[in-house]
Design a protein around this motif. Structure first.
Motif, PDB file in Angstrom:
ATOM      1  N   MET A 154      30.701  80.723  -6.964  1.00  0.00           N
ATOM      2  CA  MET A 154      29.767  80.048  -6.070  1.00  0.00           C
ATOM      3  C   MET A 154      28.973  79.016  -6.865  1.00  0.00           C
ATOM      4  N   THR A 155      29.084  77.755  -6.503  1.00  0.00           N
ATOM      5  CA  THR A 155      28.327  76.698  -7.147  1.00  0.00           C
ATOM      6  C   THR A 155      27.163  76.305  -6.259  1.00  0.00           C
ATOM      7  N   THR A 156      25.974  76.288  -6.826  1.00  0.00           N
ATOM      8  CA  THR A 156      24.788  75.918  -6.075  1.00  0.00           C
ATOM      9  C   THR A 156      24.216  74.627  -6.643  1.00  0.00           C
ATOM     10  N   THR A 157      23.698  73.791  -5.779  1.00  0.00           N
ATOM     11  CA  THR A 157      23.142  72.510  -6.199  1.00  0.00           C
ATOM     12  C   THR A 157      21.641  72.491  -5.960  1.00  0.00           C
ATOM     13  N   MET A 158      20.971  71.497  -6.508  1.00  0.00           N
ATOM     14  CA  MET A 158      19.528  71.404  -6.314  1.00  0.00           C
ATOM     15  C   MET A 158      19.180  71.097  -4.862  1.00  0.00           C
ATOM     16  N   SER A 159      20.068  70.442  -4.135  1.00  0.00           N
ATOM     17  CA  SER A 159      19.788  70.211  -2.707  1.00  0.00           C
ATOM     18  C   SER A 159      19.843  71.521  -1.935  1.00  0.00           C
ATOM     19  N   ASP A 160      20.794  72.411  -2.287  1.00  0.00           N
ATOM     20  CA  ASP A 160      20.838  73.732  -1.672  1.00  0.00           C
ATOM     21  C   ASP A 160      19.531  74.481  -1.934  1.00  0.00           C
ATOM     22  N   HIS A 161      18.994  74.291  -3.122  1.00  0.00           N
ATOM     23  CA  HIS A 161      17.834  75.029  -3.579  1.00  0.00           C
ATOM     24  C   HIS A 161      16.593  74.786  -2.713  1.00  0.00           C
ATOM     25  N   HIS A 162      16.543  73.667  -2.011  1.00  0.00           N
ATOM     26  CA  HIS A 162      15.354  73.341  -1.225  1.00  0.00           C
ATOM     27  C   HIS A 162      15.438  73.806   0.225  1.00  0.00           C
ATOM     28  N   THR A 163      16.547  74.391   0.657  1.00  0.00           N
ATOM     29  CA  THR A 163      16.692  74.737   2.072  1.00  0.00           C
ATOM     30  C   THR A 163      15.718  75.828   2.507  1.00  0.00           C
ATOM     31  N   TRP A 164      15.252  76.649   1.598  1.00  0.00           N
ATOM     32  CA  TRP A 164      14.335  77.733   1.957  1.00  0.00           C
ATOM     33  C   TRP A 164      13.040  77.216   2.564  1.00  0.00           C
ATOM     34  N   ARG A 165      12.650  75.992   2.223  1.00  0.00           N
ATOM     35  CA  ARG A 165      11.355  75.467   2.671  1.00  0.00           C
ATOM     36  C   ARG A 165      11.246  75.342   4.185  1.00  0.00           C
ATOM     37  N   SER A 166      12.379  75.234   4.866  1.00  0.00           N
ATOM     38  CA  SER A 166      12.345  75.078   6.325  1.00  0.00           C
ATOM     39  C   SER A 166      12.397  76.414   7.054  1.00  0.00           C
ATOM     40  N   LEU A 167      12.391  77.522   6.325  1.00  0.00           N
ATOM     41  CA  LEU A 167      12.563  78.848   6.927  1.00  0.00           C
ATOM     42  C   LEU A 167      11.285  79.677   6.784  1.00  0.00           C
ATOM     43  N   PRO A 168      11.105  80.674   7.664  1.00  0.00           N
ATOM     44  CA  PRO A 168       9.916  81.536   7.539  1.00  0.00           C
ATOM     45  C   PRO A 168       9.945  82.330   6.245  1.00  0.00           C
ATOM     46  N   ALA A 169       8.817  82.337   5.546  1.00  0.00           N
ATOM     47  CA  ALA A 169       8.714  83.020   4.255  1.00  0.00           C
ATOM     48  C   ALA A 169       7.688  84.147   4.367  1.00  0.00           C
ATOM     49  N   ALA A 170       8.152  85.387   4.304  1.00  0.00           N
ATOM     50  CA  ALA A 170       7.263  86.545   4.409  1.00  0.00           C
ATOM     51  C   ALA A 170       6.490  86.760   3.115  1.00  0.00           C
ATOM     52  N   GLN A 171       5.328  87.382   3.247  1.00  0.00           N
ATOM     53  CA  GLN A 171       4.554  87.855   2.112  1.00  0.00           C
ATOM     54  C   GLN A 171       4.053  86.741   1.187  1.00  0.00           C
TER      55      GLN A 171
ATOM     56  N   LEU B 171      25.953  94.938   4.845  1.00  0.00           N
ATOM     57  CA  LEU B 171      27.159  94.132   4.722  1.00  0.00           C
ATOM     58  C   LEU B 171      26.854  92.652   4.892  1.00  0.00           C
ATOM     59  N   THR B 172      25.977  92.318   5.823  1.00  0.00           N
ATOM     60  CA  THR B 172      25.627  90.904   6.022  1.00  0.00           C
ATOM     61  C   THR B 172      24.940  90.333   4.791  1.00  0.00           C
ATOM     62  N   LEU B 173      24.046  91.110   4.182  1.00  0.00           N
ATOM     63  CA  LEU B 173      23.409  90.646   2.949  1.00  0.00           C
ATOM     64  C   LEU B 173      24.439  90.436   1.849  1.00  0.00           C
ATOM     65  N   VAL B 174      25.393  91.336   1.749  1.00  0.00           N
ATOM     66  CA  VAL B 174      26.446  91.214   0.739  1.00  0.00           C
ATOM     67  C   VAL B 174      27.264  89.942   0.973  1.00  0.00           C
ATOM     68  N   GLU B 175      27.610  89.685   2.220  1.00  0.00           N
ATOM     69  CA  GLU B 175      28.408  88.497   2.531  1.00  0.00           C
ATOM     70  C   GLU B 175      27.618  87.208   2.305  1.00  0.00           C
ATOM     71  N   ARG B 176      26.324  87.255   2.560  1.00  0.00           N
ATOM     72  CA  ARG B 176      25.499  86.070   2.334  1.00  0.00           C
ATOM     73  C   ARG B 176      25.287  85.791   0.848  1.00  0.00           C
ATOM     74  N   LEU B 177      25.002  86.840   0.098  1.00  0.00           N
ATOM     75  CA  LEU B 177      24.596  86.658  -1.295  1.00  0.00           C
ATOM     76  C   LEU B 177      25.739  86.704  -2.292  1.00  0.00           C
ATOM     77  N   ASN B 178      26.889  87.176  -1.849  1.00  0.00           N
ATOM     78  CA  ASN B 178      28.066  87.181  -2.735  1.00  0.00           C
ATOM     79  C   ASN B 178      29.304  86.775  -1.941  1.00  0.00           C
ATOM     80  N   PRO B 179      29.311  85.560  -1.384  1.00  0.00           N
ATOM     81  CA  PRO B 179      30.421  85.155  -0.521  1.00  0.00           C
ATOM     82  C   PRO B 179      31.749  85.034  -1.242  1.00  0.00           C
ATOM     83  N   ASP B 180      31.701  84.823  -2.560  1.00  0.00           N
ATOM     84  CA  ASP B 180      32.935  84.686  -3.330  1.00  0.00           C
ATOM     85  C   ASP B 180      33.382  86.006  -3.963  1.00  0.00           C
ATOM     86  N   ALA B 181      32.721  87.101  -3.592  1.00  0.00           N
ATOM     87  CA  ALA B 181      33.073  88.435  -4.114  1.00  0.00           C
ATOM     88  C   ALA B 181      33.130  88.436  -5.638  1.00  0.00           C
TER      89      ALA B 181
END
Length: 452
Positions: A1-18, A300-310
């Motif tokens: 899984m390759t992540t880019t700096m543009s991917d890194h900013h997507t969290w800002r548009s989502l609800p952030a708990a705590q 299972l959904t968390l696993v698929e989201r956070l480790n999509p490339d197994a």
């Protein structure tokens, strides 16, 4: 899984708990800008090496020991404090390695655990309501309006405290502390105590025999030490984590350089939330805490989201169920994830599901409950033919009186003597080592009975 700096900013548009209710958003952005110019605390290569080590845990060829303070304080980076944590984890690792026959990957809850999620946003005392204490990266523990006011500049202090702690860690490790001879000497002192179980003494004797064998073949235990130690903390304060994320041209991926392993807590693992999105965006190995309300589909959904490339070593699942729930709740989660074929490391946090308030008002945990949850964790994995991959503990190298029971014989009446935690109760040095011996025995008798 390759992540880019543009991917890194997507969290800002989502609800952030705590997240803290920062009073001045402009001040937050100024702190983020300053942090963004600071040097990384850890390197991408170190994160990659830990991912390789965790791949061995996921495959059943290693065991993870992760431990440290519930919440670090800015004054806890002294050489003495860091030395005590290293000593405790090193002793536990040797005992676990002998009991399991596996290499032990040692990861500290250290050099970054300055933010804490809370069950309530406020606290009331004597009619006065103030913001809850959220860790020293956010506010102070004293119950005063000045201390409890969230201050974003505390994130700068958290960075500098982390850097000072890392400096102490690497200095001690580079000087050969602790070596195997020292570790066994301390363990010999521990098992010499009259209250220590005979089975603990037998295992310590096996370690002694192994060292004698090494000496016979010319190896000096005083020169044998582990050069690897990794850091971890909860990725709670997203402004802080994002400010310390860097792009690595070697791998063309983004790494959170605040620590080697970051985890998402039980209170922040919402599938549509900012924390999961942030964890998706970084190349570090990551972990997720799973409480008793977790469903197999959630896991299972968390696993698929956070480790999509197994990818082996990418994802660790840390269960925090409680001693009375682990045997019922864990099996369907393990079965569902295992059937998916995605490799994960299963790790037990036996602390957070077993907290209660003593009559004195202190939050505490019973050693027997902690040990029993680990026993249940092992029993489930033994039944399913999967690997009980590790422990995630709140421990200290000090002789505190925060958890009751164990060989340390801390009673309810003792809690006020040395109750020093900034948040939740920790196992003291002797209780931590006692637990390591108990867990070492579970590798030989996976359904064994937990200690009182």
């Amino acid at each position: 899984m390759t992540t880019t700096m543009s991917d890194h900013h997507t969290w800002r548009s989502l609800p952030a708990a705590q997240q803290p209710d920062w009073p001045d958003p402009t001040a937050v952005e100024e702190v983020v800008a300053e942090l963004s110019g600071y040097p990384p605390l850890v390197s991408p290569r170190e994160c990659d090496r830990l991912r390789d080590r965790l791949a061995a845990v996921a495959s059943g060829n290693a065991f993870l020991l992760q431990g440290g303070d519930c919440a670090e304080t800015f004054t806890a980076s002294s050489a003495e404090a860091v030395r005590g944590k290293l000593r405790t984890l090193a002793q536990m690792a040797v005992v676990l390695a002998r009991g399991s026959g596996l290499p032990v990957v040692t990861v500290g809850r250290i050099a970054g655990q300055y933010g804490k999620p809370r069950s309530r946003p406020t606290e009331t005392q004597d009619g006065l309501t103030l913001p809850a204490y959220r860790g020293e990266a956010v506010n102070g523990a004293a119950f005063t309006p000045a201390d409890r006011a969230p201050d974003p500049r505390r994130m700068l202090r958290a960075y500098h405290a982390s850097a000072a702690t890392l400096d102490q860690l690497w200095r001690l490790i580079s000087q050969g502390y602790p070596n195997l001879g020292q570790v066994h000497g301390w363990t010999r002192e521990f098992v010499a105590r009259p209250e220590i179980a005979d089975r603990h003494r037998r295992l310590a004797g096996e370690i002694e025999s192994a060292l004698t064998f090494l000496r016979a073949y010319g190896a000096n235990p005083d020169e044998l030490r582990s050069a690897e130690f990794y850091t971890s903390h909860e990725a709670l304060l997203l402004h802080y984590e994002a400010a310390l994320t860097r792009f690595d041209p070697r791998t063309r991926a983004a790494y959170a350089t605040s620590g080697h392993l970051l985890w998402i807590g039980e209170r922040t693992r919402q599938l549509d939330g900012a924390h999961v999105a942030f964890a998706e965006s970084i190349r570090n190995p990551v972990a997720v805490k799973l409480g008793p309300a977790t469903t197999p589909d959630d896991a299972l959904t968390l696993v698929e989201r956070l480790n999509p490339d197994a990818e082996p070593g990418r994802l660790t699942l840390i269960t925090r169920m409680g001693a009375d729930r682990i045997r019922d709740v864990l099996p369907p989660l393990v079965e569902k994830v295992t059937a998916s074929g995605v490799p994960v490391a299963w790790v037990c946090d036996p602390m957070h599901g077993n907290t209660f308030t003593a009559p004195s008002g202190h939050k505490t945990r019973r050693f027997r409950d902690v040990a029993d949850e680990v026993t249940g964790f092992f029993a489930v994995h033994h039944m399913l033919g999967t690997h009980p991959g590790g422990l995630h503990l709140e421990v200290t190298g000090e002789d505190v009186t925060e958890c009751v029971g164990g060989c340390a014989a801390v009673s309810m009446a003792d809690l006020g003597k040395r109750y020093e935690t900034a948040c939740d109760p920790r196992l003291n040095h002797n209780q931590a080592l006692d637990l390591a011996f108990e867990v070492a025995g579970l590798f030989r008798e996976p359904s064994g009975r937990a200690a009182a």
